[in-house]
Design a protein around this motif. Sequence first.
Motif, PDB file in Angstrom:
ATOM      1  N   MET A  16      45.054  77.062  28.386  1.00  0.00           N
ATOM      2  CA  MET A  16      45.765  77.579  29.550  1.00  0.00           C
ATOM      3  C   MET A  16      45.515  76.684  30.760  1.00  0.00           C
ATOM      4  SD  MET A  16      47.885  79.882  30.549  1.00  0.00           S
ATOM      5  CE  MET A  16      47.807  81.253  29.377  1.00  0.00           C
ATOM      6  N   LEU A 227      49.102  83.378  36.448  1.00  0.00           N
ATOM      7  CA  LEU A 227      49.629  83.727  35.134  1.00  0.00           C
ATOM      8  C   LEU A 227      50.942  84.497  35.269  1.00  0.00           C
ATOM      9  CD1 LEU A 227      46.309  84.774  33.392  1.00  0.00           C
ATOM     10  CD2 LEU A 227      47.609  82.689  33.017  1.00  0.00           C
ATOM     11  N   TYR A 255      54.435  76.059  25.060  1.00  0.00           N
ATOM     12  CA  TYR A 255      53.079  76.531  24.750  1.00  0.00           C
ATOM     13  C   TYR A 255      52.820  76.544  23.249  1.00  0.00           C
ATOM     14  CZ  TYR A 255      48.885  79.335  25.784  1.00  0.00           C
ATOM     15  OH  TYR A 255      47.602  79.789  25.943  1.00  0.00           O
ATOM     16  N   ARG A 271      47.994  85.113  22.248  1.00  0.00           N
ATOM     17  CA  ARG A 271      47.902  84.646  23.615  1.00  0.00           C
ATOM     18  C   ARG A 271      49.235  84.796  24.360  1.00  0.00           C
ATOM     19  NH1 ARG A 271      43.798  82.155  26.291  1.00  0.00           N
ATOM     20  NH2 ARG A 271      42.655  83.448  24.820  1.00  0.00           N
ATOM     21  N   TRP A 275      49.774  86.828  27.777  1.00  0.00           N
ATOM     22  CA  TRP A 275      50.411  86.213  28.931  1.00  0.00           C
ATOM     23  C   TRP A 275      51.539  87.098  29.452  1.00  0.00           C
ATOM     24  CZ3 TRP A 275      51.953  80.296  28.931  1.00  0.00           C
ATOM     25  CH2 TRP A 275      52.114  79.867  30.255  1.00  0.00           C
TER      26      TRP A 275
END
Length: 308
Positions: A16, A227, A255, A271, A275
């Motif tokens: 990240m 985020l 990503y 993840r 997010w």
Amino acid sequence: MKIILAPMEGVVDHLMRDMLTQVGGFDLCVTEFIRVVATQLPDKVFYRMCPELHNEGYTSTGVKVKVQLLGQDPYWLAQNAQRAIALGSHGVDLNFGCPAKTVNKSKGGAVLLQYPETLYDIVKAVRDAVPSEHEVTAKVRLGYEDTSLAIENAQAIESAGASSLVVHARTKTDGYRPPAYWPWIAKIKANTTIPLIANGEIWSQKDALACIEQSHTSDIMLGRGALALPNLAAAIKFGHKPYEWHEVKSLLVDYTGYEIYSEKGLYFPNRIKQWFSYLKKQYPEAQEMFMTLRRMKDADEIVKVLSA
């Protein structure tokens, strides 16, 4: 203005950090905390939490990364701080702000805000152990249950020789409930000379400007806001237009390049869902898409939805 990416345990890992620093606007990253008890940790622990140490302590875009330590023993924190520096960390940060119950039960994080003398002992031991050309910094909240020791804690950290201090403008009891009490940072500044960095409830450029005005600081740390709006740092620092939803979706697809397997299963789907819990705060479209993604476990399937 300096903008720092916050150390969010279990959220802002090296992948990240790399993604958000590629988007731009950040001057420094701080790792998730490394827990120190009563031992010298092996090098593999530092490399696991901060793989950037293999790149002289920089992200792929050249942003410095600083290792954060959490614990209560001045001697062992000092020993591990020395090791972090030797491995390439750009300074050492000390965590006195974590509100997690499991951490506080073990006398780490925000629970130490009840003991200014302990904060002094820890910072002094680490400062004495780390070469003077490297920064020793700390992150605190306004207090544990209340703000009665906010100024005394900051003065103790300053007296011990810390280079700067991040203040999350809430107590441990406040948790993450809004608002953040930015004027309290101004009170601390009026009673110290240590450089202060403001943190808490910065979700937009407007919030950042209000925080700077009320806290009387010029530097900020972004956590959840970065985020929720991936180009928040660039929007604040350079006036960039906040990402539209199609741009965020493109970033989420990119990503997938970070897809790895962990001991607990596939990294990417878990993840991405995590997010989305932040993106929902800024993008109504994220809520609807999350309802589709939440049961998916296959990365290719998720990418198809994101790319539609």
